[in-house]
Design a protein around this motif. Structure first.
Motif, PDB file in Angstrom:
ATOM      1  N   TYR A  27    -116.670   8.553 -24.535  1.00 21.95           N
ATOM      2  CA  TYR A  27    -115.376   9.207 -24.731  1.00 21.95           C
ATOM      3  C   TYR A  27    -114.288   8.502 -23.926  1.00 21.95           C
ATOM      4  CZ  TYR A  27    -111.677  12.665 -24.558  1.00 21.95           C
ATOM      5  OH  TYR A  27    -110.468  13.284 -24.638  1.00 21.95           O
ATOM      6  N   VAL A  28    -114.585   8.180 -22.683  1.00 21.75           N
ATOM      7  CA  VAL A  28    -113.599   7.509 -21.834  1.00 21.75           C
ATOM      8  C   VAL A  28    -113.241   6.141 -22.399  1.00 21.75           C
ATOM      9  CG1 VAL A  28    -113.243   6.470 -19.555  1.00 21.75           C
ATOM     10  CG2 VAL A  28    -114.205   8.762 -19.738  1.00 21.75           C
ATOM     11  N   PHE A  30    -113.524   4.967 -25.565  1.00 26.06           N
ATOM     12  CA  PHE A  30    -112.813   5.014 -26.834  1.00 26.06           C
ATOM     13  C   PHE A  30    -111.476   5.718 -26.714  1.00 26.06           C
ATOM     14  CE2 PHE A  30    -117.024   4.042 -28.460  1.00 26.06           C
ATOM     15  CZ  PHE A  30    -116.687   2.991 -29.299  1.00 26.06           C
ATOM     16  N   ARG A  31    -111.313   6.588 -25.742  1.00 25.88           N
ATOM     17  CA  ARG A  31    -110.033   7.254 -25.542  1.00 25.88           C
ATOM     18  C   ARG A  31    -109.023   6.278 -24.939  1.00 25.88           C
ATOM     19  NH1 ARG A  31    -107.377  11.299 -27.776  1.00 25.88           N
ATOM     20  NH2 ARG A  31    -106.053  12.333 -26.286  1.00 25.88           N
ATOM     21  N   ALA A  32    -109.497   5.410 -24.057  1.00 23.19           N
ATOM     22  CA  ALA A  32    -108.613   4.444 -23.396  1.00 23.19           C
ATOM     23  C   ALA A  32    -108.072   3.433 -24.406  1.00 23.19           C
ATOM     24  CB  ALA A  32    -109.362   3.735 -22.274  1.00 23.19           C
ATOM     25  N   ARG A  33    -108.947   2.857 -25.204  1.00 23.39           N
ATOM     26  CA  ARG A  33    -108.536   1.896 -26.237  1.00 23.39           C
ATOM     27  C   ARG A  33    -109.732   1.623 -27.128  1.00 23.39           C
ATOM     28  NH1 ARG A  33    -110.610  -3.125 -25.096  1.00 23.39           N
ATOM     29  NH2 ARG A  33    -111.344  -3.370 -22.987  1.00 23.39           N
ATOM     30  N   LYS A  34    -109.466   1.118 -28.308  1.00 22.50           N
ATOM     31  CA  LYS A  34    -110.559   0.768 -29.213  1.00 22.50           C
ATOM     32  C   LYS A  34    -111.085  -0.606 -28.837  1.00 22.50           C
ATOM     33  CE  LYS A  34    -108.733   3.245 -33.151  1.00 22.50           C
ATOM     34  NZ  LYS A  34    -108.152   3.127 -34.469  1.00 22.50           N
TER      35      LYS A  34
END
Length: 66
Positions: A27-28, A30-34
């Protein structure tokens, strides 16, 4: 007690902790960037699958064979 090896409770606790840790880290990330490598991998595999389906269905649907 140690002669028996791991019991199902220890195994379940390990799987549970690993699952929670993996989901949290995922989650961390993919939430930060792809991640570029993941996006490229998914797009390439989707393109290959679409190409394979077109090739497989072409003769039945009257399309050209590539």
């Amino acid at each position: 007690m140690f002669e028996e090896g791991f019991g199902w409770k220890a195994v379940a606790m390990g799987y549970g902790c690993g699952f929670v840790f993996g989901v949290s880290i995922g989650y961390v990330v993919f939430r930060a960037r792809k991640p570029a490598w993941f996006v490229k991998m998914v797009e390439d595999s989707a393109h290959q699958n679409a190409k394979r389906l077109r090739r497989k269905n072409a003769p039945r649907n009257g399309g050209r064979r590539y």
